[in-house]
Design a protein around this motif. Structure first.
Motif, PDB file in Angstrom:
ATOM      1  N   GLU A  49      11.091   5.115   0.953  1.00 15.19           N
ATOM      2  CA  GLU A  49       9.951   4.648   0.131  1.00 15.19           C
ATOM      3  C   GLU A  49       9.164   3.567   0.731  1.00 15.19           C
ATOM      4  OE1 GLU A  49      11.740   3.636  -3.783  1.00 15.19           O
ATOM      5  OE2 GLU A  49      11.957   5.510  -4.170  1.00 15.19           O
ATOM      6  N   VAL A  50       8.983   3.824   1.918  1.00 10.47           N
ATOM      7  CA  VAL A  50       7.928   2.856   2.861  1.00 10.47           C
ATOM      8  C   VAL A  50       7.253   3.594   3.781  1.00 10.47           C
ATOM      9  CG1 VAL A  50       7.934   1.046   4.508  1.00 10.47           C
ATOM     10  CG2 VAL A  50       9.632   0.856   2.847  1.00 10.47           C
ATOM     11  N   VAL A  51       5.976   3.367   3.839  1.00 13.02           N
ATOM     12  CA  VAL A  51       5.042   4.148   5.138  1.00 13.02           C
ATOM     13  C   VAL A  51       4.700   2.813   5.943  1.00 13.02           C
ATOM     14  CG1 VAL A  51       2.986   5.033   5.532  1.00 13.02           C
ATOM     15  CG2 VAL A  51       4.244   5.883   3.867  1.00 13.02           C
ATOM     16  N   LEU A  52       5.076   2.846   6.990  1.00 13.45           N
ATOM     17  CA  LEU A  52       5.004   1.947   7.961  1.00 13.45           C
ATOM     18  C   LEU A  52       3.730   2.285   8.997  1.00 13.45           C
ATOM     19  CD1 LEU A  52       6.128  -0.543   9.811  1.00 13.45           C
ATOM     20  CD2 LEU A  52       7.414   1.308  11.254  1.00 13.45           C
ATOM     21  N   VAL A  53       2.986   1.137   9.206  1.00 12.20           N
ATOM     22  CA  VAL A  53       1.744   1.399   9.930  1.00 12.20           C
ATOM     23  C   VAL A  53       1.987   0.319  11.219  1.00 12.20           C
ATOM     24  CG1 VAL A  53      -0.708   1.639  10.218  1.00 12.20           C
ATOM     25  CG2 VAL A  53       0.355   2.225   8.352  1.00 12.20           C
ATOM     26  N   ALA A  54       1.721   0.941  12.279  1.00  9.21           N
ATOM     27  CA  ALA A  54       1.552  -0.076  13.602  1.00  9.21           C
ATOM     28  C   ALA A  54       0.005  -0.614  13.852  1.00  9.21           C
ATOM     29  CB  ALA A  54       2.281   0.798  15.087  1.00  9.21           C
ATOM     30  N   VAL A  55      -0.101  -1.662  13.723  1.00 11.97           N
ATOM     31  CA  VAL A  55      -1.607  -2.319  13.779  1.00 11.97           C
ATOM     32  C   VAL A  55      -1.451  -3.176  14.853  1.00 11.97           C
ATOM     33  CG1 VAL A  55      -3.094  -3.877  12.747  1.00 11.97           C
ATOM     34  CG2 VAL A  55      -1.707  -2.332  11.014  1.00 11.97           C
ATOM     35  N   SER A  56      -2.572  -2.618  15.699  1.00  6.94           N
ATOM     36  CA  SER A  56      -2.568  -3.480  17.077  1.00  6.94           C
ATOM     37  C   SER A  56      -3.847  -4.579  16.863  1.00  6.94           C
ATOM     38  CB  SER A  56      -2.937  -2.445  18.334  1.00  6.94           C
ATOM     39  OG  SER A  56      -3.392  -3.270  19.381  1.00  6.94           O
ATOM     40  N   ASP A  57      -4.834  -4.086  16.288  1.00  6.09           N
ATOM     41  CA  ASP A  57      -5.915  -5.063  15.933  1.00  6.09           C
ATOM     42  C   ASP A  57      -6.839  -4.335  14.838  1.00  6.09           C
ATOM     43  OD1 ASP A  57      -7.422  -3.091  17.161  1.00  6.09           O
ATOM     44  OD2 ASP A  57      -7.417  -3.946  19.314  1.00  6.09           O
ATOM     45  N   GLU A  58      -8.018  -5.123  14.684  1.00  7.57           N
ATOM     46  CA  GLU A  58      -9.036  -4.463  13.613  1.00  7.57           C
ATOM     47  C   GLU A  58      -9.454  -2.808  13.570  1.00  7.57           C
ATOM     48  OE1 GLU A  58      -9.371  -7.205  15.436  1.00  7.57           O
ATOM     49  OE2 GLU A  58     -10.026  -8.975  14.085  1.00  7.57           O
ATOM     50  N   HIS A  59      -9.182  -2.483  15.005  1.00  7.28           N
ATOM     51  CA  HIS A  59      -9.710  -1.049  15.184  1.00  7.28           C
ATOM     52  C   HIS A  59      -8.525  -0.026  14.786  1.00  7.28           C
ATOM     53  CE1 HIS A  59     -12.435  -3.335  18.015  1.00  7.28           C
ATOM     54  NE2 HIS A  59     -13.174  -2.387  18.011  1.00  7.28           N
ATOM     55  N   ASP A  60      -7.513  -0.559  14.181  1.00  3.44           N
ATOM     56  CA  ASP A  60      -6.518   0.098  13.465  1.00  3.44           C
ATOM     57  C   ASP A  60      -6.656   0.269  12.115  1.00  3.44           C
ATOM     58  OD1 ASP A  60      -5.108   1.462  15.808  1.00  3.44           O
ATOM     59  OD2 ASP A  60      -3.930  -0.386  16.133  1.00  3.44           O
ATOM     60  N   LEU A  61      -7.808  -0.004  11.635  1.00  2.00           N
ATOM     61  CA  LEU A  61      -8.101  -0.028  10.232  1.00  2.00           C
ATOM     62  C   LEU A  61      -8.072   1.593   9.630  1.00  2.00           C
ATOM     63  CD1 LEU A  61      -8.771  -1.341   7.374  1.00  2.00           C
ATOM     64  CD2 LEU A  61     -11.111  -1.243   8.114  1.00  2.00           C
ATOM     65  N   ASP A  62      -8.405   2.382  10.514  1.00  2.00           N
ATOM     66  CA  ASP A  62      -8.464   3.723   9.977  1.00  2.00           C
ATOM     67  C   ASP A  62      -6.951   4.192   9.933  1.00  2.00           C
ATOM     68  OD1 ASP A  62     -11.049   4.233   9.958  1.00  2.00           O
ATOM     69  OD2 ASP A  62     -11.213   5.217  11.609  1.00  2.00           O
ATOM     70  N   CYS A  63      -6.177   3.606  10.738  1.00  2.00           N
ATOM     71  CA  CYS A  63      -4.602   4.108  10.761  1.00  2.00           C
ATOM     72  C   CYS A  63      -3.951   3.413   9.512  1.00  2.00           C
ATOM     73  CB  CYS A  63      -3.988   3.417  11.679  1.00  2.00           C
ATOM     74  SG  CYS A  63      -4.525   4.273  13.512  1.00  2.00           S
ATOM     75  N   ALA A  64      -4.412   2.219   9.020  1.00  2.00           N
ATOM     76  CA  ALA A  64      -3.969   1.697   7.723  1.00  2.00           C
ATOM     77  C   ALA A  64      -4.493   2.431   6.650  1.00  2.00           C
ATOM     78  CB  ALA A  64      -4.306   0.285   7.879  1.00  2.00           C
ATOM     79  N   ARG A  65      -5.560   2.989   6.557  1.00  2.00           N
ATOM     80  CA  ARG A  65      -6.062   3.819   5.470  1.00  2.00           C
ATOM     81  C   ARG A  65      -5.257   5.147   5.318  1.00  2.00           C
ATOM     82  NH1 ARG A  65     -12.236   2.302   7.425  1.00  2.00           N
ATOM     83  NH2 ARG A  65     -12.801   0.905   5.737  1.00  2.00           N
ATOM     84  N   TYR A  66      -5.147   5.714   6.508  1.00  2.00           N
ATOM     85  CA  TYR A  66      -4.197   6.858   6.560  1.00  2.00           C
ATOM     86  C   TYR A  66      -2.732   6.637   5.793  1.00  2.00           C
ATOM     87  CZ  TYR A  66      -6.916  10.397   8.837  1.00  2.00           C
ATOM     88  OH  TYR A  66      -7.865  11.258   9.329  1.00  2.00           O
ATOM     89  N   GLY A  67      -2.236   5.568   6.162  1.00  2.00           N
ATOM     90  CA  GLY A  67      -1.070   5.075   5.791  1.00  2.00           C
ATOM     91  C   GLY A  67      -1.026   4.710   4.388  1.00  2.00           C
ATOM     92  N   GLY A  68      -2.230   3.945   3.866  1.00  2.00           N
ATOM     93  CA  GLY A  68      -2.312   3.548   2.315  1.00  2.00           C
ATOM     94  C   GLY A  68      -2.323   5.014   1.689  1.00  2.00           C
ATOM     95  N   ARG A  69      -3.200   6.277   2.204  1.00  2.00           N
ATOM     96  CA  ARG A  69      -3.076   7.289   1.526  1.00  2.00           C
ATOM     97  C   ARG A  69      -1.777   7.968   1.385  1.00  2.00           C
ATOM     98  NH1 ARG A  69      -5.120  12.984   3.540  1.00  2.00           N
ATOM     99  NH2 ARG A  69      -5.486  14.021   1.530  1.00  2.00           N
ATOM    100  N   GLU A  70      -0.956   7.968   2.514  1.00  2.00           N
ATOM    101  CA  GLU A  70       0.343   8.678   2.472  1.00  2.00           C
ATOM    102  C   GLU A  70       1.270   7.784   1.546  1.00  2.00           C
ATOM    103  OE1 GLU A  70       1.431  11.153   3.917  1.00  2.00           O
ATOM    104  OE2 GLU A  70      -0.541  11.897   4.752  1.00  2.00           O
ATOM    105  N   ALA A  71       1.127   6.389   1.562  1.00  2.00           N
ATOM    106  CA  ALA A  71       1.813   5.817   0.683  1.00  2.00           C
ATOM    107  C   ALA A  71       1.742   6.054  -0.848  1.00  2.00           C
ATOM    108  CB  ALA A  71       1.750   4.187   0.908  1.00  2.00           C
TER     109      ALA A  71
END
Length: 300
Positions: free
Chosen positions: A154-176
């Motif tokens: 029940e956890v979606v993990l997102v690897a964040v390097s910098d601000e340019h990984d905001l799209d990854c975080a958004r994908y992670g949010g949708r999956e969560a």
């Protein structure tokens, strides 16, 4: 290209099958993902018969085609038994697996591959086809990893390097949201990479750490704003090995989301060091979001 039925619609989940157990498992996982997303599942078998036509007999080509179509039918049946309301399409392609999957995904599909193909020698390592798909993809790719039968974290993990990984975080949010899970943003920075070999710079580690945490905080705040009902955690860690920390964190996640960026300094399509390590060794499925790092920044 030969197809049993019409191709995928926008947003479909595309999965490659080759007769291997990991590919079959990936198909079942992809079916569940398609159900979560409320979209279709498209099964693709790239037989590569066009390139073989000059070297093998007509009988052999026909046998390959027959086997491929039977494999598609059997996989579709297995998927339908578990998800009777899911729309499943099938495609037998005369091209190789990599171009077939890319063409099927077009601009909007998500490609799913198993962690090892028929030619793999180690169940821990991603097969050559999966690696090429991940490195060359212009759409999201999911590598199905992790032990079978593991419970939901029940956890979606997102690897964040910098601000340019905001799209990854958004994908992670949708999956969560789809999983009704929490979202964990994890930023890992390599101390040696940050300070190099200059000992005097060690005095400024706290300042460097503050810069890394500010990048993570900026991404976390934006995600919380866009997903107000989502439980979002943001953690920063320093380590000598960024992949090792992410692999350990993946043990406690249902999905790891990270950038499928190219590694600076290499010619051609390739994955960065951390990304390459995770698609080989993560303990859960890995969702790669394609991004070319034009400024040649480091991964972590």
């Amino acid at each position: 290209m030969e197809a049993n039925v019409t191709g995928p619609e926008r947003g479909s989940v595309i999965v490659g099958i080759d007769g291997s157990k990991p590919a079959h498992r990936a198909a079942l996982w992809a079916a569940q993902e398609a159900v979560r997303r409320g979209t279709d599942l498209h099964l693709v078998h790239g037989a590569d018969t066009d390139s073989r036509a000059l070297y093998v007999s007509v009988e052999t080509i026909e046998r390959v085609r027959r086997t491929g179509r039977e494999l598609l039918d059997d996989t579709a049946q297995a998927v339908t038994e578990q998800h009777p309301d899911l729309r499943v399409t099938k495609e037998f392609s005369r091209s190789g697996p990599v171009p077939s999957l890319r063409r099927a995904a077009a601009r909007y599909g998500t490609i799913v591959v198993g962690n090892r193909g028929l030619g793999g020698f180690n169940s821990l390592m991603l097969g050559s086809v999966g690696l090429k798909v991940a490195a060359e993809a212009t759409t999201p790719v999911i590598v199905v990893r992790g032990a079978e039968g593991r419970g939901d974290a029940e956890v979606v993990l997102v690897a964040v390097s910098d601000e340019h990984d905001l799209d990854c975080a958004r994908y992670g949010g949708r999956e969560a949201e789809l999983r009704r899970a929490s979202l964990r943003l994890l930023h890992v920075w390599n101390v040696l990479q940050s300070v190099g070999s200059v000992v005097t710079m060690l005095d400024d580690i706290e300042g460097i750490a503050g810069e890394h945490e500010r990048s993570l905080t900026a991404v976390a705040e934006q995600v919380r704003h866009e997903f107000p009902d989502l439980n979002v955690e943001a953690d920063a860690a320093k380590s000598m090995s960024v992949p090792a920390v992410l692999v350990e964190a993946s043990r406690h996640a249902d999905l790891l989301v990270m950038g499928g960026r190219r590694s600076p300094g290499f010619i051609g399509r390739t994955l960065g060091r951390a990304t390459h390590s995770l698609v080989h060794h993560a303990e859960c499925p890995v969702l790669l979001i394609p991004r070319y790092d034009s400024e040649h920044r480091g991964e972590s």
